[in-house]
Write a protein that holds these residues in place. Structure first.
Motif, mmCIF file in Angstrom:
data_model
loop_
_atom_site.group_PDB
_atom_site.id
_atom_site.type_symbol
_atom_site.label_atom_id
_atom_site.label_comp_id
_atom_site.label_asym_id
_atom_site.label_seq_id
_atom_site.Cartn_x
_atom_site.Cartn_y
_atom_site.Cartn_z
ATOM 1 N N PRO A 140 -3.652 -0.176 0.639
ATOM 2 C CA PRO A 140 -4.649 -1.236 0.560
ATOM 3 C C PRO A 140 -3.967 -2.610 0.530
ATOM 4 O O PRO A 140 -2.929 -2.786 -0.109
ATOM 5 C CB PRO A 140 -5.369 -0.950 -0.761
ATOM 6 C CG PRO A 140 -4.336 -0.261 -1.602
ATOM 7 C CD PRO A 140 -3.484 0.532 -0.653
ATOM 8 N N LEU A 141 -4.554 -3.556 1.237
ATOM 9 C CA LEU A 141 -4.069 -4.941 1.211
ATOM 10 C C LEU A 141 -4.925 -5.798 0.293
ATOM 11 O O LEU A 141 -4.702 -7.009 0.162
ATOM 12 C CB LEU A 141 -4.037 -5.512 2.637
ATOM 13 C CG LEU A 141 -3.135 -4.739 3.609
ATOM 14 C CD1 LEU A 141 -3.232 -5.328 5.013
ATOM 15 C CD2 LEU A 141 -1.696 -4.716 3.126
ATOM 16 N N THR A 142 -5.907 -5.151 -0.333
ATOM 17 C CA THR A 142 -6.706 -5.730 -1.407
ATOM 18 C C THR A 142 -6.718 -4.700 -2.534
ATOM 19 O O THR A 142 -6.674 -3.503 -2.265
ATOM 20 C CB THR A 142 -8.145 -6.012 -0.939
ATOM 21 O OG1 THR A 142 -8.685 -4.828 -0.326
ATOM 22 C CG2 THR A 142 -8.185 -7.144 0.074
ATOM 23 N N PRO A 143 -6.780 -5.116 -3.798
ATOM 24 C CA PRO A 143 -6.755 -4.132 -4.885
ATOM 25 C C PRO A 143 -7.940 -3.176 -4.813
ATOM 26 O O PRO A 143 -9.068 -3.584 -4.517
ATOM 27 C CB PRO A 143 -6.822 -4.997 -6.151
ATOM 28 C CG PRO A 143 -6.336 -6.344 -5.727
ATOM 29 C CD PRO A 143 -6.792 -6.502 -4.302
ATOM 30 N N VAL A 144 -7.688 -1.896 -5.061
ATOM 31 C CA VAL A 144 -8.752 -0.880 -5.123
ATOM 32 C C VAL A 144 -8.553 -0.110 -6.425
ATOM 33 O O VAL A 144 -8.026 0.990 -6.448
ATOM 34 C CB VAL A 144 -8.741 0.052 -3.890
ATOM 35 C CG1 VAL A 144 -9.217 -0.681 -2.660
ATOM 36 C CG2 VAL A 144 -7.343 0.618 -3.630
#
Length: 254
Positions: free
Chosen positions: A118-122
């Motif tokens: 992921p390139l955004t927090p999950v």
């Protein structure tokens, strides 16, 4: 994360592993900028996600150093293909599925390894996490599905092969997987490793977007099936990779 069941060691030794900080913040920034600049792909993924780029092959960019990073992490594997997906609240995403349909060209497709970054927090529900299944019953079910899809590909290359009813998941089987799924929390740049032939699903996004960069890895000594490569070529699936593999391993088939 629950303990990994022992039986997976002989099937897919990396399935369900989380590796923190695989991509540095600098690499994430450069990768995101490169992917943002690319147009939405002409692929059926783009009908399901806000933005989908199948095969940008950015892992070959020496400035990103992704290939060397993966080589250091998994020295027995090589990257075969990549994918970029953006998911928003309007995107349904995939329910439980395996990835054998479009990348079933290996003699042992269960040896293919997906690296999902992921390139955004999950980290929590609504952030677009990825769930995988490690329950033995579901893994065995996925291998039955794999055999069914293999039969379909062989039949495309050889129509004399008898037809077989398509594989379908029952509601009871779906509920079983939903109950036994594992949904890890990942920060941007972390990696979830899983076997592409085993069931997994995309969870919902409540607001904003989730961006994920995905790589398909194969063992360096992997063997590829000419029959399945030709079938996928006829279907128009993964053409760039299929053509490359045919040229390397079966040039007489071109």
């Amino acid at each position: 994360m629950p303990a990994r069941p022992d039986f997976l060691d002989n099937l897919s030794p990396h399935h369900g592993k989380v590796v923190p900080g695989v991509l540095s913040p600098e690499t994430q920034t450069a990768l995101t900028a490169k992917l943002d600049a690319m147009p939405n792909g002409q692929t059926w993924y783009a009908d399901i996600y806000k933005k989908a780029i199948y095969g940008p092959m950015v892992f070959r960019d020496p400035d990103l150093n992704i290939a060397d990073t993966i080589e250091a992490l998994l020295p027995d594997y090589r990257i075969l293909a990549d994918l970029y997906l953006e998911k928003t609240p309007e995107d349904q995403g995939f329910p439980f599925h395996t990835d054998f349909d479009s990348i079933g060209f290996m003699e042992r497709p269960e040896d293919m390894l997906t690296v999902w970054i992921p390139l955004t927090p999950v980290k929590e529900p609504g952030s677009g996490q990825l769930s995988i299944v490690m329950e033995e019953g579901a893994v065995r079910l996925s291998l039955i599905r794999e055999a069914n899809q293999l039969h379909s590909l062989v039949r495309i290359a050889d129509p004399s092969v008898p037809e077989h009813p398509p594989f379908q998941i029952t509601q009871q089987e779906y509920d079983y997987m939903e109950k036994g799924k594992v949904t890890p929390a990942l920060d941007a740049g972390d990696a979830l490793l899983f076997c592409n032939a085993f069931f997994h699903k995309s969870e919902d996004v409540y607001q904003g977007k989730r961006a994920a960069y995905i790589m398909r890895l194969v063992p360096k000594d992997a063997k590829f099936s000419k029959t399945r490569l030709l079938a996928l070529r006829r279907l128009g699936q993964n053409l760039a990779v299929v053509e490359e593999l045919l040229k390397t391993h079966y040039p007489e088939a071109l």
